[in-house]
Design an enzyme around this catalytic site. Structure first.
Site: not given
Length: 810
Positions: A492, A105
Site C-alpha cells: 500500500s 628501542e
C-alpha cells in the site's frame, strides 16, 4: 719362493699408500664442494645485492595517508585507509619523545652506522643466559628497512638484507630523516600508525602536547602494542612506561627526579571522538564504490583525500540506532531461539579469552551487546551469572522476561530437547544495562541478533542530498545494501502514486468511489478478487477516506478508471525506474522497488512536485586542498501561500540565497505544485486518523503512508515533513512472513518515528504550505458535494481551484 716374497713386498707397498690416497681424494672433493658452495653463495649474494630495493626513494617518504570522509557540517564521519596514519614533520615532534623511543628501542642510534654490533653481542649474551630469545638487536634503521623495503618473513636471508639496507640508508639519509620515517611509519596499536595518530588515539591530543608520562607510555608500545595498550591493559602499560623512564635516566636524557614525577603523573585516557564506521558503513560503502571507480584504489586509500558528503552525522547515528532497536523488537515478538551454543566446562576459558580479545575498552559499554557464558544459575530466583570475557555480571529473570518460560539447569549440556533452555556453559547474547566496575557487577538483559533485516534512507527533499542511509542490521555480516539494492513489493506504500495520477487526471479528494466486493477476469481459471486488509467494506467513500484507511478495493477501482498507463507514467515522473506491472495489481504495490526509489518519489511530493536527484558527495579535495570535484548545492523549490515557486540555494552560512546558475542536480518539475500539495494533505490524514498514527508522536505536521504485502513479507513506512523525507522497509532477505506485529504500522512505522524524532530534534516545526491555486471548501463526505455552513458531518476539503464539486441540489 723369492718370487712369491717379492710379490708380497709389492703388495705391502701398495697397501701402505692406499689410506693417504683416499684422504687426499676426500679433501679434494670437500674443497670442490666448498668452492661450489662459495661460488653459489657469492652468486646468490651478488644477485641479492642487485635485487635489493633502492633506498633513494626513502628520501621522498610519502606513506599511505588516511582519506577522511566529512559530514554536512564538516565533522569526521568516516575514513578510508590501508594504514591509519597522520604524518607529522620531525621538527614538530618533541625532542623528549625522540629520546624516549631511542632509549627504549636503540640506545646507540646516534652512534652506530645502521648496525649496532655491541647491541648484538649484548642481546646474544642475555639470550644465552635466559636460554631463550629474550631480546632482539635490530636498530631503528633496521626496523625502517624492514618496514619500508622488505617483507616481514623470518629468515636469515632477510636479516642479511636488512643489515645491508640499514648500512646503505645511513649513507643516504640523516639521522633525523630516519627518525622521521620511523616515527611516522611505526604501528602503535589500536589501529594507529605513527606517533601523531597514536597520541590522538590514546590521549586525545597532538604529539606536541604530550607530557613526559604520556611520551614514555607511547615509547613503550612498539615491543607489543596490544599487550601494552593503555586502553585495555593500563597496569602493563605502566610497567612498560617505567622501563622507558629508567632507560631515559640511564642514557642521560632525563633526571631521576623527572622520572619520579612522570611515574606519579595520572594518565588520562581521553581519545578523540572515534569515527563510528559501524553506524555509517552502508553510506560509506556507497561512496567508496563511486569514488574508487572514479579515482582508483591507490588514490582513494593512500593519498589522504578529503571527501565532503551530504550525510548528517546525528541523523546517521539516529538511523542506525533506530534500525537496530526496531529490528530487535520485531525479532523478540517471534520468541527466544535459544542459546547460540552449549560449551563443555573445559571450553569456557578459551571461549571467554576470545571474547575478551574483541572488547576494545577497559569496561563493557552501556547499551552494547556481547556474547556471554552462563556460569551460575539460581533456579529458585531464576537469576543467572554471566561471564563476558574476563568480566561477570547478573542476568535477572526480569531482564529476560520477553523470552517467556525458559528451562534452567545447574549442569552443563542442553536442558531440553529443543535446545532453547539455559544451562551452565550456554552461550547467549546479553546487552549491558549497567556497566561493570572492576570487571564485576554488570547488569545484563537477554538479547538476540535479529534474523529480519531493515533499510532506511533519509533525503532532504529540497536538494536531494541523502542525509542518512542504513542498508541492514550489521554491515560486517552482510554488505548487501538493502536501501539501494533490494527490490521488494511496496504494498500500500505505492498507493500515493496511484492517487497522484488520479488527481492529475482530474479526480479530486472528494470524488466518491464505492467500496464493495469486485472481481476481474485474470485470464486464469479463477477470477481475481481484490480484498480489503480488514475484510470490511464501507460503501461510498471519498478518495481521502480510501487513502486514509488504505482501502484496497477502491485503489483498484481508481486505477481502473484512470488507466494503468497513466499511473506508470506518473510513477516514472516521480523517480521510479524499476519495471512496473501493467495491470490492476499495480494498485496494491505488486511491482518490486528499492527503498531509495520509493523515498525519492515521496520526496518529489514533499518538494511541491520537483523531483530531486539523490546524491551523496558534494566535494572532493586532495591532501593539499586542491578541489578535484565539487557539486553546487541544487536549487531548492520553495512555496508559500502568497508566491509561486522560486529557486534558491543554501549558502555556507545556512541562509538561503537566490542563484541563476544551472545545475544538473537541480530538482526537476514533474508535477503541479497543487497536485503535490493535495496528495500531501491526504497523507496527513493517514497519520492523523489512519494506518500511520504512530507518526503522530512527532507532534508536528507529518504526511506518510504504511505498506504491508501479502502474508506480511514486507513492511513499509514512507513519510515526510517539509524539511525531510524518510523511508523504512522491514523484511527477511529470503521472503517469509514477519509474523505477529509484522505490518507496516507495527514493524516499520516505529523505526521511522524513532528516527524522525532524533533527526528533527531542534528543527523548527513547519506546516505544509498550500500553493495559491489551492482552495478549501466544506463538503459532505457521504456525497462528495459542497455542504452548507453548519451541515452535520461536513468536513473541509482541499481542491485545485476550479475543480470544486457542485452544491447539493444543483
Amino acid at each position: 719362493m723369492k718370487m712369491y716374497q717379492g710379490r708380497q713386498q709389492v703388495d705391502r707397498r701398495v697397501s701402505r699408500k692406499q689410506p693417504g690416497t683416499t684422504l687426499k681424494t676426500v679433501a679434494i672433493a670437500l674443497a670442490g664442494v666448498a668452492m661450489i658452495i662459495l661460488i653459489g653463495f657469492s652468486g646468490w649474494f651478488y644477485y641479492m645485492l642487485a635485487k635489493l630495493p633502492k633506498v633513494d626513494r626513502l628520501a621522498d617518504y610519502k606513506p599511505p595517508i588516511v582519506t577522511q570522509v566529512l559530514g554536512d557540517d564538516g565533522s569526521l564521519v568516516g575514513e578510508f585507509f590501508l594504514e591509519r596514519r597522520t604524518v607529522v614533520p620531525v621538527d614538530k615532534i618533541p625532542r623528549k619523545l625522540i629520546q624516549a623511543f631511542v632509549a627504549a628501542e636503540d640506545s646507540n642510534f646516534f652512534q652506530h652506522k645502521g648496525i649496532d654490533y655491541f647491541g648484538i653481542v649484548r642481546a646474544a649474551i642475555k639470550n644465552v643466559i635466559s636460554m631463550r630469545k629474550k631480546e632482539g638487536a635490530s636498530t631503528i634503521t633496521q626496523q625502517v628497512a624492514k618496514s619500508m623495503l622488505l617483507t616481514s618473513e623470518k629468515s636469515y636471508s632477510r636479516k642479511i638484507k636488512e643489515a645491508i639496507l640499514a648500512s646503505r640508508m645511513e649513507k643516504k639519509l640523516s639521522k633525523d630523516e630516519i627518525l622521521y620515517i620511523y616515527l611516522n611509519q611505526i604501528y602503535l596499536g589500536a589501529g594507529a600508525y605513527g606517533v601523531q595518530l597514536a597520541a590522538e588515539t590514546y590521549f586525545g591530543k597532538g604529539v606536541d602536547q604530550l607530557n613526559l608520562a604520556e611520551i614514555a607510555m607511547l615509547a613503550g608500545l612498539p615491543k607489543a602494542p596490544n599487550s601494552y595498550s593503555p586502553i585495555k591493559h593500563m597496569d602493563k602499560a605502566k610497567e612498560r612506561q617505567n622501563y622507558v623512564l629508567e632507560r631515559m635516566v640511564k642514557e642521560g636524557y632525563i633526571t631521576e627526579a623527572e622520572a619520579t614525577h612522570a611515574r606519579s603523573t595520572v594518565i588520562a585516557i581521553k581519545p578523540l571522538k572515534k569515527v563510528n564506521s559501524e553506524q555509517s558503513a552502508y553510506f560509506l560503502e556507497q561512496i567508496r564504490i563511486q569514488l574508487e571507480a572514479k579515482y582508483g584504489e591507490e588514490r582513494l586509500y593512500k593519498e589522504g583525500l578529503k571527501i565532503y558528503t551530504t550525510m548528517n552525522a546525528e541523523m546517521q547515528k539516529g538511523a542506525f540506532e533506530s534500525v537496530q532497536r526496531g529490528l530487535k523488537e520485531v525479532d523478540k515478538r517471534q520468541g527466544f531461539r535459544g542459546p547460540l551454543k552449549y560449551l563443555a566446562e573445559s571450553e569456557v576459558d578459551q571461549f571467554c579469552k576470545q571474547v575478551e580479545d574483541g572488547i576494545d575498552g577497559p569496561s563493557l559499554r552501556q547499551g552494547s551487546t556481547y556474547q556471554g557464558v552462563v556460569t551460575k544459575i539460581d533456579t529458585g530466583r531464576g537469576d543467572l551469572t554471566v561471564r563476558v570475557g574476563e568480566r561477570t555480571g547478573t542476568l535477572t529473570r526480569k531482564n529476560m522476561g520477553w523470552a517467556g518460560k525458559v528451562a534452567l539447569a545447574e549442569s552443563f549440556g542442553k536442558p531440553d530437547e529443543k535446545g532453547k533452555g539455559l544451562s551452565l556453559g550456554a552461550v547467549i547474547e546479553v546487552s549491558v544495562q549497567t556497566p561493570d566496575a572492576n570487571r564485576a557487577g554488570a547488569i545484563f538483559a537477554l538479547d538476540q541478533t535479529p534474523l529480519a533485516q531493515a533499510a532506511i534512507v533519509a533525503i532532504d527533499p529540497r536538494t536531494g542530498g541523502v542525509k542518512a542511509l542504513v542498508g541492514g542490521y550489521d554491515f560486517k555480516k552482510s554488505q548487501f545494501n538493502r536501501a539501494i539494492q533490494a527490490k521488494r513489493n511496496p504494498g500500500s506504500a505505492f498507493k500515493p502514486i496511484i492517487y497522484s495520477a488520479a488527481l492529475e487526471k482530474g479526480l479530486t479528494a472528494a470524488t466518491i468511489f464505492e467500496d464493495s466486493p469486485v472481481e476481474y477476469d485474470s485470464g486464469k481459471e479463477k477470477a481475481w478478487k481484490p480484498k480489503n486488509y480488514d475484510n470490511i467494506y464501507r460503501g461510498n467513500v471519498t478518495m481521502r477516506e480510501a487513502l486514509t484507511n488504505s482501502i484496497n478495493v477502491v485503489s483498484v477501482k481508481i486505477l481502473e478508471q484512470i488507466g494503468v498507463n497513466a499511473a506508470i507514467e506518473t510513477a516514472k515522473k516521480l523517480g521510479i525506474t524499476s519495471p512496473l506491472d501493467a495491470n490492476l495489481t499495480l494498485a496494491l504495490g505488486s511491482s518490486s522497488l528499492t527503498p531509495l526509489e520509493l523515498t525519492t518519489a515521496y520526496a518529489t511530493l514533499a518538494s511541491g512536485g520537483y523531483r530531486p536527484t539523490p546524491y551523496f558527495v558534494t566535494k572532493v579535495t586532495d591532501s593539499e586542498g586542491k578541489i578535484l570535484e565539487e557539486v553546487p548545492t541544487p536549487r531548492i523549490p520553495v512555496f508559500n501561500s502568497s508566491t509561486s515557486a522560486v529557486n534558491i540555494t543554501a549558502s555556507s552560512s545556512g541562509l538561503l540565497t537566490t542563484t541563476p546558475a544551472a545545475n544538473p542536480l537541480d530538482p526537476v518539475p514533474v508535477m503541479s505544485p497543487e497536485t503535490a500539495y493535495i496528495i500531501t494533505n491526504l497523507m496527513e490524514s493517514v497519520v492523523t486518523s489512519g494506518t500511520g498514527q504512530r507518526a503522530r508522536a512527532l507532534g508536528r505536521p507529518v504526511a506518510g503512508k504504511t505498506g504491508t504485502t501479502n502474508d506480511m513479507k514486507d513492511a513499509w513506512f514512507i513519510g515526510f515533513v517539509p524539511q525531510l523525507v524518510a523511508g523504512v522497509w522491514v523484511g527477511y532477505d529470503q521472503e517469509k512472513s514477519l509474523g505477529a506485529g509484522g505490518s507496516g504500522g507495527q514493524a516499520a512505522a516505529p523505526i521511522w518515528t524513532e528516527f524522525m524524532q532524533k533527526a528533527l530534534a531542534g528543527m523548527p516545526i513547519e506546516d505544509f504550505k498550500a500553493p495559491p491555486n489551492v482552495t478549501f471548501a466544506l463538503i459532505d463526505p457521504r456525497t462528495g458535494l459542497i455542504a452548507r455552513e453548519g451541515s452535520e458531518g461536513a468536513v473541509t476539503e482541499c481542491f485545485i481551484s476550479g475543480t470544486e464539486p457542485s452544491s447539493a441540489g444543483e
